[in-house]
Design a protein around this motif. Structure first.
Motif, PDB file in Angstrom:
ATOM      1  N   ARG A   1      11.718   1.394   6.179  1.00  0.00           N
ATOM      2  CA  ARG A   1      11.713   2.666   5.482  1.00  0.00           C
ATOM      3  C   ARG A   1      12.683   3.651   6.127  1.00  0.00           C
ATOM      4  N   ASP A   2      12.997   4.718   5.398  1.00  0.00           N
ATOM      5  CA  ASP A   2      13.903   5.742   5.916  1.00  0.00           C
ATOM      6  C   ASP A   2      13.341   6.460   7.129  1.00  0.00           C
TER       7      ASP A   2
ATOM      8  N   ALA B   1       0.944   1.305   1.735  1.00  0.00           N
ATOM      9  CA  ALA B   1       1.883   1.328   2.862  1.00  0.00           C
ATOM     10  C   ALA B   1       2.414   2.734   3.123  1.00  0.00           C
ATOM     11  N   ASP B   2       2.610   3.516   2.064  1.00  0.00           N
ATOM     12  CA  ASP B   2       3.164   4.858   2.219  1.00  0.00           C
ATOM     13  C   ASP B   2       2.223   5.744   3.026  1.00  0.00           C
TER      14      ASP B   2
ATOM     15  N   ILE C   1       4.869  -0.050  12.662  1.00  0.00           N
ATOM     16  CA  ILE C   1       4.823  -1.174  11.712  1.00  0.00           C
ATOM     17  C   ILE C   1       3.592  -1.053  10.818  1.00  0.00           C
ATOM     18  N   VAL C   2       3.802  -1.296   9.536  1.00  0.00           N
ATOM     19  CA  VAL C   2       2.696  -1.502   8.604  1.00  0.00           C
ATOM     20  C   VAL C   2       2.711  -2.979   8.226  1.00  0.00           C
ATOM     21  N   ILE C   3       1.654  -3.706   8.588  1.00  0.00           N
ATOM     22  CA  ILE C   3       1.556  -5.126   8.251  1.00  0.00           C
ATOM     23  C   ILE C   3       0.740  -5.257   6.971  1.00  0.00           C
ATOM     24  N   THR C   4       1.293  -5.977   6.002  1.00  0.00           N
ATOM     25  CA  THR C   4       0.683  -6.051   4.673  1.00  0.00           C
ATOM     26  C   THR C   4       0.347  -7.484   4.277  1.00  0.00           C
ATOM     27  N   GLY C   5      -0.372  -7.589   3.177  1.00  0.00           N
ATOM     28  CA  GLY C   5      -0.657  -8.887   2.570  1.00  0.00           C
ATOM     29  C   GLY C   5       0.198  -9.126   1.350  1.00  0.00           C
ATOM     30  N   THR C   6       1.356  -8.457   1.291  1.00  0.00           N
ATOM     31  CA  THR C   6       2.233  -8.516   0.118  1.00  0.00           C
ATOM     32  C   THR C   6       3.402  -9.470   0.341  1.00  0.00           C
ATOM     33  N   LYS C   7       4.348  -9.433  -0.552  1.00  0.00           N
ATOM     34  CA  LYS C   7       5.451 -10.400  -0.551  1.00  0.00           C
ATOM     35  C   LYS C   7       6.706  -9.931   0.179  1.00  0.00           C
TER      36      LYS C   7
END
Length: 424
Positions: free
Chosen positions: A410-411, A367-368, A399-405
């Motif tokens: 972010r800042d 994501a970073d 937006i960063v779309i993830t498969g995480t929880k």
């Protein structure tokens, strides 16, 4: 079976409120007829084998008779009797009423008609079910609210496990697979895939085509899923396995696009100073990730450890859901890539001019890097605006779309949101 509310319901309501007729097109098996029947008070089904012959004869001889019935009146798979289009259009003109007819069809956007239907028949495209419609996304983050009130977002938590995400992608958004028996859910998508290769590819325009070649072409497209590979590269993959010309493959690809099986995602041209450096090649996608899974002859067990392949399938799933979630605002999907290696997986543009820069990343650790890319893109637009007479609007969302929880802001203003939290 209890009807599951669809995003398309509200769109269809709007169409029927302001137009004499509505056309629902989209891929076979996505639920067009079921959704239309929730609004229709009478219907004609041209693919009903018990009545098909007589209905087609009546449509040819006296199509006005088919309009008799309570309205809204549904004509399912209307492209089998294309005379209906002109008959419906004339009826709307004569009666000067709204919400009279609904038409559905899996390949009807390519049917040649003597009149466009503009102002009388309004078209909407329906997609397979999203994770929110299937109940797998908890819907804690509304895309619409995020655009309207980004300051209200704090954090979110996804209930969907990684294994469940893989199964959802392999099963697809086909209503029959979602509500079918547990053990046979992925079989629905496989059956749809076989029908495409064996039957639909020839029925779409009454041109006989080879099922094995169709499968070979789809496999080559799936290997290049969510890439901007030139079609010549894809064709070489097919030609190396079969003696076939590029012209023939192009013909098959065009038919598969008519069927809403594969699609090209166009490049975004923001009109910035560096426009000459933009790569305008389209990105290749399937209308539903399950079809790419079947084309690759893989499944949930294999994808659990094949992160590279599932990364592309995950992106395809996210693109499907974003299109549906933004459909009430006529959302359009693009991608960006330039010769300086700056890229954005998705540029989601709404009809009011707002847009979001979006990247897709399976894991939290990626994501970073994705956020830095999005911020770099925003800076490029801002820098170009200083020297431009016609500045480009800065993105409303990154937006960063993830498969995480876990989701958070972010800042640097980038939203990190799990796909299992999104809704329309």
């Amino acid at each position: 079976m209890i009807y599951k509310k669809r995003i398309a319901d509200e769109i269809l309501d709007t169409k029927l409120k302001y137009f004499g007729a509505a056309l629902i097109d989209g891929p076979k098996g996505c639920g067009k007829t079921t959704t239309a029947k929730q609004k229709a008070k009478s219907f004609v089904e041209f693919q009903d084998e018990n009545n098909r012959k007589s209905l087609l004869m009546l449509a040819d001889a006296n199509p006005d008779k088919l309009l008799e019935g309570e309205t809204p009146r549904l004509f399912d798979e209307w492209q089998d009797a294309p005379q209906i289009w002109g008959t419906v259009r004339k009826s709307v003109d004569d009666l000067q009423k709204k919400g009279l007819y609904i038409l559905t069809g899996s390949s009807s956007r390519f049917v040649k008609t003597p009149h466009t239907g503009n102002g009388r028949i309004s078209t909407m495209t329906m997609l397979p079910m999203t994770l929110y419609e299937s109940g797998e996304s908890n819907g804690s983050v509304s895309l619409e609210n995020l655009f309207e009130h980004p300051e209200d977002f704090d954090a979110c938590t996804c209930d969907l496990s990684y294994d469940e995400l893989i199964h959802a992608a392999c099963r697809g958004g086909w209503p029959d697979s979602i509500f079918g028996e547990e053990g046979g859910r992925t079989a629905i998508a496989r059956n749809l895939y076989r029908q495409i290769c064996q039957t639909d590819i020839s029925n779409v325009d009454k041109v006989r085509r080879n099922p094995e070649l169709t499968d070979c072409i789809l496999t080559a497209c799936a290997r290049n899923l969510c890439t901007t590979s030139a079609y010549k590269t894809i064709y070489k993959d097919v030609i190396s396995n079969r003696l076939v010309s590029e012209k023939t493959i192009t013909n098959y690809v065009a038919a598969l696009k008519k069927l809403y099986v594969i699609e090209d995602i166009p490049a975004w041209d923001p009109g910035i100073k560096a426009a000459t450096n933009i790569k305008f090649a389209p990105k290749h996608n399937f209308i539903d990730p399950s079809l790419a899974v079947d084309a690759l002859k893989t499944g949930p067990k294999e994808l659990e450890t094949d992160f590279g392949t599932f990364g592309s399938i995950f992106e395809s799933l996210c693109l499907r859901d974003l299109k549906a979630y933004s459909s009430r605002h006529d959302g359009k999907i693009y991608h960006y890539r330039d010769r300086n290696n700056l890229r954005t997986d998705c540029v989601l543009c709404l009809n009011d001019g707002k847009y979001a820069l979006i990247d897709f990343r399976l894991g939290q650790g990626q994501a970073d890097e994705a956020a830095k890319q999005l911020c770099r893109m925003e800076r490029l637009i801002g820098k170009s605006n200083k020297a431009s007479e016609y500045p480009t609007r800065l993105p409303d969302l990154k937006i960063v779309i993830t498969g995480t929880k876990v989701g958070y802001r972010r800042d640097d203003g980038v939203f990190v949101i799990p796909i299992g939290c999104l809704k329309d």
